[in-house]
Design an enzyme around this catalytic site. Structure first.
Site, PDB file in Angstrom:
ATOM      1  N   GLU A  97      -4.811   3.072  -8.196  1.00 37.94           N
ATOM      2  CA  GLU A  97      -3.821   2.222  -7.363  1.00 37.94           C
ATOM      3  C   GLU A  97      -3.963   1.048  -8.277  1.00 37.94           C
ATOM      4  O   GLU A  97      -4.977   0.444  -8.469  1.00 37.94           O
ATOM      5  CB  GLU A  97      -4.415   1.957  -6.166  1.00 37.94           C
ATOM      6  CG  GLU A  97      -3.407   1.179  -5.188  1.00 37.94           C
ATOM      7  CD  GLU A  97      -3.986   0.645  -4.008  1.00 37.94           C
ATOM      8  OE1 GLU A  97      -2.783   0.532  -2.996  1.00 37.94           O
ATOM      9  OE2 GLU A  97      -5.043   0.499  -3.670  1.00 37.94           O
ATOM     10  N   CYS A 147       0.922  -1.211   0.090  1.00 38.07           N
ATOM     11  CA  CYS A 147       0.106  -0.069   0.169  1.00 38.07           C
ATOM     12  C   CYS A 147       0.853   1.467   0.078  1.00 38.07           C
ATOM     13  O   CYS A 147       0.471   2.288  -0.428  1.00 38.07           O
ATOM     14  CB  CYS A 147      -1.067   0.017   1.063  1.00 38.07           C
ATOM     15  SG  CYS A 147      -0.286  -0.328   2.708  1.00 38.07           S
TER      16      CYS A 147
END
Length: 482
Positions: A383, A284
């Site tokens: 993302e 992440c």
């Protein structure tokens, strides 16, 4: 014979009432089944919550140093089993062995750290207005904590949620990710062997739609901690708050490294490559955007492409970069490669599936670099969660900051510069929960807070260190008059 693992509920290893199991395969060789786990139901999850509720009073009143001694012993047992845990993590998640070993060591360190912190929990003494009053606070456990953890750090993230929850005196129900649950099962074994009382930890494997939802909505749970995608995490937050729970979510990122005009292009390329391609980009906090001053842009791109093309790809035990965790993750990354090219970005390195005997069967993808990227392109905003870095050219430091902050995420951000004024401005103005100077966006210390801004977090509570303990405790203020 493939090992079939059971759930850990109320101090016992038990099969799901469904009678069904999940096969976990090796992402470097998907025909290899590593182990099987329970395909549990909401009823299985409810039984785990009941066990945690029943054990809560005994564990809450167990002295902190005694709780800490169990955590310390569990950490020691994990240390003795480090090699087999590393083997299991590589086999289920696909990480390169050095990365997997480092992650296992992080979990060991976390248990040892919170074993000491358990003895420090108590409260603070304050000065009262009356001569005849003792005024102080007490830190008490929230109750039953529901932990829902991801596949990309399958032992470190469960450890940094579980250890402070137990240290603070909470009982726990935990659902690991179905793609790589094995190391969480082994944490449960270590805690069981360390003498953890029955029902204090309960691990149930299975889908989020049944196990996770039951943990979130069951009246017996008091707090929910979730790490995963922003889309799912926002639904979890809404469910948990609607149910009156204390909740923390740590979610996605689109993390930038700003390369200033004063930066050394070779050093900057090392920082970006390590942050962007390490753990196969499945972090992440991975660097997915390099925002580079025009004066050093060409040299930086050449250096970054060289690093991308030199990375050794293959099964994690023998190579520098392992596979993506699943077919769907690989397909998502390759889809973003197509989207980037369709939107006009230039593919400077990688972008495909590597060739060779070592990578023929698994979910492997090449480290990928895009140049000529516009900040509005999806490759610069979404993302990707793969080893893909989008490089953008800027004309000055102000523009670099604007581009860095111009996305809906705000987890980690770094700057590479030899100008201390620029470094200070970046620390002040970067919209991210973790800000680094002359360092990769990935990598965390275990004793300081971790969390994001904007869509990267619920922004309610931080994890790790004292901040992690804060989430799992609630303060009581006492006025003791005599």
């Amino acid at each position: 014979m493939t090992e079939t693992n059971e759930n850990y509920v109320d101090g016992e290893w038990v099969a799901s009432e469904t009678g069904e199991t999940i096969d976990v395969t090796n992402p470097a060789n998907p025909s290899e089944v590593v182990a099987s786990y329970q395909q549990s139901s909401a009823d299985d999850a409810a039984e785990a919550v009941d066990a945690a509720v029943a054990a809560a009073e005994e564990w809450r009143t167990t002295p902190g140093p005694e709780r800490g001694s169990i955590l310390r012993e569990a950490g020691t047992l994990l240390g003795q089993r480090k090699e087999e845990l590393t083997d299991l993590l590589v086999a289920e998640e696909g990480k390169a062995r050095a990365e997997a070993a480092g992650e296992v060591q992080r979990a060991i360190d976390i248990f040892h750290y919170f074993s000491v912190k358990a003895a420090d929990l108590g409260g603070t003494v304050k000065g009262p207005s009356s001569r005849n009053t003792n005024l102080y606070t007490r830190q008490e456990p929230v109750g039953v904590a529901a932990l829902i953890t991801p596949w990309n750090y399958p032992i470190a993230i469960p450890a940094w949620k579980l250890a402070p929850a137990l240290a603070a005196g909470n009982t726990v129900v935990l659902k690991p990710a179905s793609l790589a649950p094995g190391v969480v099962v082994e944490i449960a074994r270590a805690l069981d062997d360390a003498g953890l009382p029955d029902g204090v930890l309960n691990v149930v494997t299975g889908p989020g739609s049944s196990v996770g939802n039951e943990f979130i909505e069951n009246e017996g749970t008091d707090a929910v901690s979730f790490t995963g995608s922003s889309q799912v995490g926002e639904m979890v937050y809404e469910q948990a708050t609607d149910a009156g729970k204390r909740v923390q979510t740590e979610l996605g990122g689109k993390n930038p490294t700003v390369v200033a005009a004063s930066a050394d292009p070779s050093e900057a390329a090392d920082i970006v490559a390590t942050g962007g391609f390490g753990t196969t980009g499945q972090s992440c906090t991975a660097c997915s955007r390099a925002i580079v001053h025009e004066d050093v842009y060409d040299e930086f791109v050449a250096e970054l492409v060289d690093r991308a093309e030199s990375i050794d790809i293959g099964p994690g035990n023998d190579h520098e970069m392992g596979p993506q965790v699943s077919q769907s993750e690989l397909e998502s990354t390759l889809e973003y490669v197509d989207i980037a090219q369709d939107e006009g970005a230039t593919l400077a390195a990688g972008g495909g599936v590597p060739e060779g005997d070592d990578v023929e069967e698994g979910y492997f993808v090449e480290p990928t670099v895009f140049t000529d990227v516009d900040p509005e392109m999806r490759i610069a905003c979404d993302e990707v969660f793969g080893p893909v870095v989008a490089v953008m050219k800027v004309s000055d430091f102000d523009e670099g900051l604007d581009v860095a902050n111009g996305v809906e995420y705000g987890l980690s951000a770094s700057v590479v510069t030899d100008d201390h004024t620029e470094a200070n401005r970046f620390v002040d103005e970067a919209e991210a929960g973790v800000v680094k100077v002359n360092e990769k966006t990935t990598g965390l210390e275990l004793h300081v807070p971790f969390g994001g801004f904007k869509r990267s977090s619920s922004e309610t509570w931080r994890e790790q260190g004292d901040a992690g303990l804060d989430f799992y405790t609630i303060e009581k203020t006492v006025y003791d008059n005599y």
